[in-house]
Write a protein that holds these residues in place. Sequence first.
Motif, PDB file in Angstrom:
ATOM      1  N   GLY A  12       0.780  -1.235   0.000  1.00 29.47           N
ATOM      2  CA  GLY A  12       0.000   0.000   0.000  1.00 29.47           C
ATOM      3  C   GLY A  12       0.806   1.277   0.000  1.00 29.47           C
ATOM      4  N   ILE A  13       2.119   1.201   0.033  1.00 27.47           N
ATOM      5  CA  ILE A  13       2.929   2.405   0.148  1.00 27.47           C
ATOM      6  C   ILE A  13       2.808   3.277  -1.109  1.00 27.47           C
ATOM      7  N   VAL A  14       2.789   2.677  -2.295  1.00 26.87           N
ATOM      8  CA  VAL A  14       2.643   3.451  -3.530  1.00 26.87           C
ATOM      9  C   VAL A  14       1.269   4.115  -3.574  1.00 26.87           C
ATOM     10  N   ARG A  15       0.252   3.404  -3.162  1.00 18.87           N
ATOM     11  CA  ARG A  15      -1.104   3.965  -3.132  1.00 18.87           C
ATOM     12  C   ARG A  15      -1.170   5.193  -2.229  1.00 18.87           C
ATOM     13  N   GLU A  16      -0.546   5.124  -1.065  1.00 16.45           N
ATOM     14  CA  GLU A  16      -0.552   6.250  -0.124  1.00 16.45           C
ATOM     15  C   GLU A  16       0.137   7.478  -0.714  1.00 16.45           C
ATOM     16  N   ILE A  17       1.266   7.253  -1.349  1.00 12.85           N
ATOM     17  CA  ILE A  17       2.028   8.364  -1.929  1.00 12.85           C
ATOM     18  C   ILE A  17       1.272   8.987  -3.091  1.00 12.85           C
ATOM     19  N   THR A  18       0.785   8.156  -3.996  1.00 10.25           N
ATOM     20  CA  THR A  18       0.092   8.692  -5.168  1.00 10.25           C
ATOM     21  C   THR A  18      -1.228   9.351  -4.790  1.00 10.25           C
ATOM     22  N   HIS A  19      -1.838   8.932  -3.702  1.00  7.57           N
ATOM     23  CA  HIS A  19      -3.052   9.603  -3.222  1.00  7.57           C
ATOM     24  C   HIS A  19      -2.744  11.051  -2.841  1.00  7.57           C
ATOM     25  N   VAL A  20      -1.610  11.270  -2.180  1.00 10.91           N
ATOM     26  CA  VAL A  20      -1.200  12.638  -1.827  1.00 10.91           C
ATOM     27  C   VAL A  20      -0.970  13.444  -3.098  1.00 10.91           C
ATOM     28  N   PHE A  21      -0.272  12.870  -4.069  1.00  9.66           N
ATOM     29  CA  PHE A  21      -0.042  13.578  -5.327  1.00  9.66           C
ATOM     30  C   PHE A  21      -1.364  13.973  -5.977  1.00  9.66           C
ATOM     31  N   ALA A  22      -2.276  13.029  -6.094  1.00  8.25           N
ATOM     32  CA  ALA A  22      -3.563  13.282  -6.753  1.00  8.25           C
ATOM     33  C   ALA A  22      -4.376  14.338  -6.013  1.00  8.25           C
ATOM     34  N   SER A  23      -4.336  14.317  -4.696  1.00 10.68           N
ATOM     35  CA  SER A  23      -5.135  15.266  -3.923  1.00 10.68           C
ATOM     36  C   SER A  23      -4.640  16.699  -4.086  1.00 10.68           C
ATOM     37  N   HIS A  24      -3.398  16.862  -4.571  1.00 17.36           N
ATOM     38  CA  HIS A  24      -2.834  18.195  -4.802  1.00 17.36           C
ATOM     39  C   HIS A  24      -2.785  18.550  -6.293  1.00 17.36           C
ATOM     40  N   GLY A  25      -3.405  17.730  -7.140  1.00 26.75           N
ATOM     41  CA  GLY A  25      -3.440  18.001  -8.564  1.00 26.75           C
ATOM     42  C   GLY A  25      -2.089  17.867  -9.244  1.00 26.75           C
ATOM     43  N   VAL A  26      -1.221  17.028  -8.682  1.00 30.61           N
ATOM     44  CA  VAL A  26       0.136  16.849  -9.200  1.00 30.61           C
ATOM     45  C   VAL A  26       0.121  15.835 -10.341  1.00 30.61           C
ATOM     46  N   ASN A  27       0.850  16.139 -11.403  1.00 29.61           N
ATOM     47  CA  ASN A  27       1.010  15.220 -12.514  1.00 29.61           C
ATOM     48  C   ASN A  27       2.297  14.418 -12.295  1.00 29.61           C
ATOM     49  N   VAL A  28       2.177  13.087 -12.238  1.00 27.31           N
ATOM     50  CA  VAL A  28       3.331  12.208 -12.060  1.00 27.31           C
ATOM     51  C   VAL A  28       3.840  11.824 -13.445  1.00 27.31           C
ATOM     52  N   GLU A  29       5.027  12.298 -13.791  1.00 28.16           N
ATOM     53  CA  GLU A  29       5.604  12.005 -15.098  1.00 28.16           C
ATOM     54  C   GLU A  29       6.411  10.710 -15.098  1.00 28.16           C
ATOM     55  N   ASP A  30       7.007  10.378 -13.953  1.00 30.40           N
ATOM     56  CA  ASP A  30       7.806   9.162 -13.839  1.00 30.40           C
ATOM     57  C   ASP A  30       7.831   8.760 -12.372  1.00 30.40           C
ATOM     58  N   LEU A  31       7.701   7.460 -12.085  1.00 31.33           N
ATOM     59  CA  LEU A  31       7.691   6.977 -10.703  1.00 31.33           C
ATOM     60  C   LEU A  31       8.402   5.621 -10.618  1.00 31.33           C
ATOM     61  N   PRO A  32       9.737   5.615 -10.788  1.00 30.22           N
ATOM     62  CA  PRO A  32      10.459   4.351 -10.653  1.00 30.22           C
ATOM     63  C   PRO A  32      10.514   3.914  -9.185  1.00 30.22           C
ATOM     64  N   THR A  33      10.321   2.614  -8.964  1.00 30.90           N
ATOM     65  CA  THR A  33      10.375   2.049  -7.613  1.00 30.90           C
ATOM     66  C   THR A  33      11.241   0.793  -7.638  1.00 30.90           C
ATOM     67  N   GLU A  34      11.745   0.434  -6.463  1.00 27.77           N
ATOM     68  CA  GLU A  34      12.492  -0.815  -6.334  1.00 27.77           C
ATOM     69  C   GLU A  34      12.490  -1.254  -4.880  1.00 27.77           C
ATOM     70  N   CYS A  35      12.662  -2.550  -4.698  1.00 28.77           N
ATOM     71  CA  CYS A  35      12.838  -3.119  -3.366  1.00 28.77           C
ATOM     72  C   CYS A  35      14.261  -3.661  -3.294  1.00 28.77           C
ATOM     73  N   VAL A  36      14.954  -3.314  -2.232  1.00 33.68           N
ATOM     74  CA  VAL A  36      16.336  -3.752  -2.042  1.00 33.68           C
ATOM     75  C   VAL A  36      16.489  -4.282  -0.626  1.00 33.68           C
ATOM     76  N   VAL A  37      17.525  -5.060  -0.410  1.00 31.82           N
ATOM     77  CA  VAL A  37      17.816  -5.585   0.923  1.00 31.82           C
ATOM     78  C   VAL A  37      18.749  -4.601   1.627  1.00 31.82           C
ATOM     79  N   ALA A  38      18.361  -4.198   2.841  1.00 21.90           N
ATOM     80  CA  ALA A  38      19.198  -3.288   3.634  1.00 21.90           C
ATOM     81  C   ALA A  38      20.485  -4.013   4.016  1.00 21.90           C
ATOM     82  N   PRO A  39      21.636  -3.392   3.776  1.00 23.17           N
ATOM     83  CA  PRO A  39      22.904  -4.073   4.037  1.00 23.17           C
ATOM     84  C   PRO A  39      23.140  -4.409   5.508  1.00 23.17           C
ATOM     85  N   THR A  40      22.649  -3.584   6.408  1.00 22.99           N
ATOM     86  CA  THR A  40      22.934  -3.832   7.833  1.00 22.99           C
ATOM     87  C   THR A  40      21.922  -4.753   8.497  1.00 22.99           C
ATOM     88  N   THR A  41      20.643  -4.687   8.081  1.00 25.92           N
ATOM     89  CA  THR A  41      19.608  -5.468   8.761  1.00 25.92           C
ATOM     90  C   THR A  41      19.073  -6.636   7.948  1.00 25.92           C
TER      91      THR A  41
END
Length: 81
Positions: A12-41
Amino acid sequence: VRPELVGQHRPGIVREITHVFASHGVNVEDLPTECVVAPTTGQQLFKASADLQLPTSGAQSQLRQELEKLAGDLMVDISIN
């Protein structure tokens, strides 16, 4: 405007972020995402950055405030360049 987000991966993290963008009338031109493993944990981290076009010049401060609030709620780090 280019916000960047890093935090623990969860559904749900992408949904939460894009909801904020939409509520402010922001146009999202690019939204690259990735999941990575934290090196320490070894935990899954979610990373995203976005290229945004704001509807007005004054919208940036409002968007920044809303994203900072969301960052606290989601326990993630958000920076805006």
